[in-house]
Scaffold this active site. Structure first.
Site, PDB file in Angstrom:
ATOM      1  CG  MET A   1      -1.881  -1.229   1.188  1.00 32.95           C
ATOM      2  SD  MET A   1      -3.412  -1.011   2.104  1.00 32.95           S
ATOM      3  CE  MET A   1      -2.792  -0.772   3.739  1.00 32.95           C
ATOM      4  N   GLY A   2       2.151   1.089  -0.423  1.00 35.46           N
ATOM      5  CA  GLY A   2       3.056   2.237  -0.503  1.00 35.46           C
ATOM      6  C   GLY A   2       3.639   2.597   0.854  1.00 35.46           C
ATOM      7  CB  ALA A   3       3.907   4.466   3.367  1.00 35.00           C
ATOM      8  CG  LEU A   4       7.571   1.611  -1.077  1.00 32.22           C
ATOM      9  CD1 LEU A   4       8.431   1.327  -2.309  1.00 32.22           C
ATOM     10  CD2 LEU A   4       6.627   0.443  -0.805  1.00 32.22           C
ATOM     11  CG  HIS A   5       8.877   0.110   5.857  1.00 33.63           C
ATOM     12  ND1 HIS A   5       9.197  -1.241   5.806  1.00 33.63           N
ATOM     13  CD2 HIS A   5       7.554   0.162   6.154  1.00 33.63           C
ATOM     14  CE1 HIS A   5       8.131  -1.945   6.088  1.00 33.63           C
ATOM     15  NE2 HIS A   5       7.110  -1.131   6.287  1.00 33.63           N
TER      16      HIS A   5
ATOM     17  CG  HIS B   1       7.165  -1.973   1.884  1.00 36.80           C
ATOM     18  ND1 HIS B   1       7.069  -0.855   2.678  1.00 36.80           N
ATOM     19  CD2 HIS B   1       5.972  -2.605   1.966  1.00 36.80           C
ATOM     20  CE1 HIS B   1       5.864  -0.807   3.230  1.00 36.80           C
ATOM     21  NE2 HIS B   1       5.180  -1.856   2.813  1.00 36.80           N
TER      22      HIS B   1
ATOM     23  N   GLY C   1       5.479 -10.137   3.543  1.00 40.81           N
ATOM     24  CA  GLY C   1       6.292 -10.130   4.759  1.00 40.81           C
ATOM     25  C   GLY C   1       5.643 -10.952   5.859  1.00 40.81           C
TER      26      GLY C   1
ATOM     27  CG  ASP D   1       1.134  -7.369   7.785  1.00 43.20           C
ATOM     28  OD1 ASP D   1       0.493  -6.812   8.677  1.00 43.20           O
ATOM     29  OD2 ASP D   1       1.954  -6.774   7.063  1.00 43.20           O
TER      30      ASP D   1
ATOM     31  CB  SER E   1       3.408   2.141   6.306  1.00 41.64           C
ATOM     32  OG  SER E   1       4.024   1.357   5.316  1.00 41.64           O
TER      33      SER E   1
HETATM   34  O1  PAF Z   1       0.000  -5.763   3.554  1.00 43.24           O
HETATM   35  C1  PAF Z   1      -0.463  -4.853   2.826  1.00 43.24           C
HETATM   36  O2  PAF Z   1       0.176  -3.826   2.595  1.00 43.24           O
HETATM   37  C2  PAF Z   1      -1.862  -5.007   2.252  1.00 43.24           C
HETATM   38  O3  PAF Z   1      -2.701  -5.697   3.133  1.00 43.24           O
HETATM   39  C3  PAF Z   1      -1.873  -5.669   0.857  1.00 43.24           C
HETATM   40  C4  PAF Z   1      -1.351  -7.090   0.929  1.00 43.24           C
HETATM   41  C5  PAF Z   1      -1.019  -4.858  -0.098  1.00 43.24           C
HETATM   42  C6  PAF Z   1      -3.299  -5.721   0.317  1.00 43.24           C
HETATM   43  O4  PAF Z   1      -3.844  -4.456   0.173  1.00 43.24           O
END
Ligand code: PAF
Length: 290
Positions: free
Chosen positions: A35-39, A42, A152, A155, A191
């Protein structure tokens, strides 16, 4: 095409034509859904993707269907330009960044309802969550048609739900899990850590310490319930408010366990520090290494 040479694609039609051309040229494809806001967490997923495939797609889509009305959809950090630069520096090839209406066009009315690994834990407090994640990831998989999708372990329940969905629906890709990337003090990168005040940031590591203690205690023979209860008390002492769960589960099925057997285990927790919800997990039991 961005200045850095990464292709930025916003329509499924263009995405399909690029992936088809890659396939004709003999490339393998890996997807890193975000969902972006990369660290750095990611970027470690992108590195794993690059080891496995000659073309790497990162999806950046803040998926509205996995947020409830009272959650942080509007305030979720959005750092698209910076994300593009980071992904380009990591050596990635294409960013798939659909708009909400491209992902969910007028009349969209289908939803995946995961059970099994989705039962309990996150679902107890966020009942909408895995339906939204599974539906968007199923679409991301059928849009990008990757050989691998990289997630990752941070989660961990989400990773288990993805493995289950791919198995149950015969989706032709492999789900790859990567170890959690941690800050120097042990806090899992996320994030949402950006929401923490300076004092909360110092206290936040207590969630990692608490679950690591549970893992060590049960390996030393402590009772699972007792160790989990001590972890809750440690979180409260560190300033955490609501504790959604501290739980010990079978590492593969995510079923609840009451005693240690020869099967690998996972200790998982979710708790609130001020207005920020943190989650984390560690391995426990036979063969675990932290
Ligand atoms: O882990 C996430 O960033 C989100 O749950 C994902 C897997 C991109 C789905 O929107």
């Amino acid at each position: 095409m961005s200045a850095a040479g990464v292709q930025i694609v916003r329509t499924t039609k263009e995405l399909r034509s690029i992936v088809a051309a890659w396939r004709r040229d003999g490339h393998g494809v890996a997807l890193v859904p975000t969902m972006g806001a990369l660290h750095a967490g990611h970027l470690s997923l992108a590195q794993e993707a690059l080891k496995r495939s000659s073309r790497v797609i990162m999806s950046i889509f803040v998926n509205p269907t996995q947020f409830s009305a009272d959650e942080d959809l509007d305030s979720y950090p959005r750092t698209f330009e910076d994300d593009v630069d980071k992904f380009a520096s990591a050596g990635g090839h294409l960013i798939w960044a659909p708009t909400p209406s491209e992902m969910y066009p007028e009349g969209f009315a289908t939803r995946i309802v995961p059970e099994g690994a989705a039962n309990g834990l996150e679902t107890d407090v966020r009942p909408h969550f895995f339906g939204g994640v599974a539906t968007v990831c199923c679409k991301l998989f059928t849009q990008t048609l990757p050989d691998f999708a990289i997630f990752g372990e941070k989660d961990y329940q989400q990773l288990s739900v993805m493995r289950q969905m791919v198995r149950d629906l015969d989706l032709p890709l492999e789900i790859v899990g990567c170890p959690t990337v941690r800050e120097a003090d042990g806090l899992a990168m996320s994030s949402r850590n950006a929401y923490l005040s300076n004092d909360e940031r110092k206290a936040a590591v207590a969630i990692y310490t608490a679950i690591t203690d549970v893992a060590q205690q049960i390996e030393l023979g402590a009772d699972i319930d007792g160790a989990s209860q001590s972890a809750r008390q440690a979180l409260q002492a560190a300033g955490f408010g609501q504790i959604d769960y501290v739980a010990v589960r079978d590492a593969e099925s995510l079923e609840a366990v009451t005693s240690v057997t020869d099967r690998p285990l996972r200790v998982l927790a979710a708790a609130w520090l001020g207005k920020t919800r943190l989650i984390d997990n560690v391995a426990a039991g036979p063969g675990s290494s932290r």
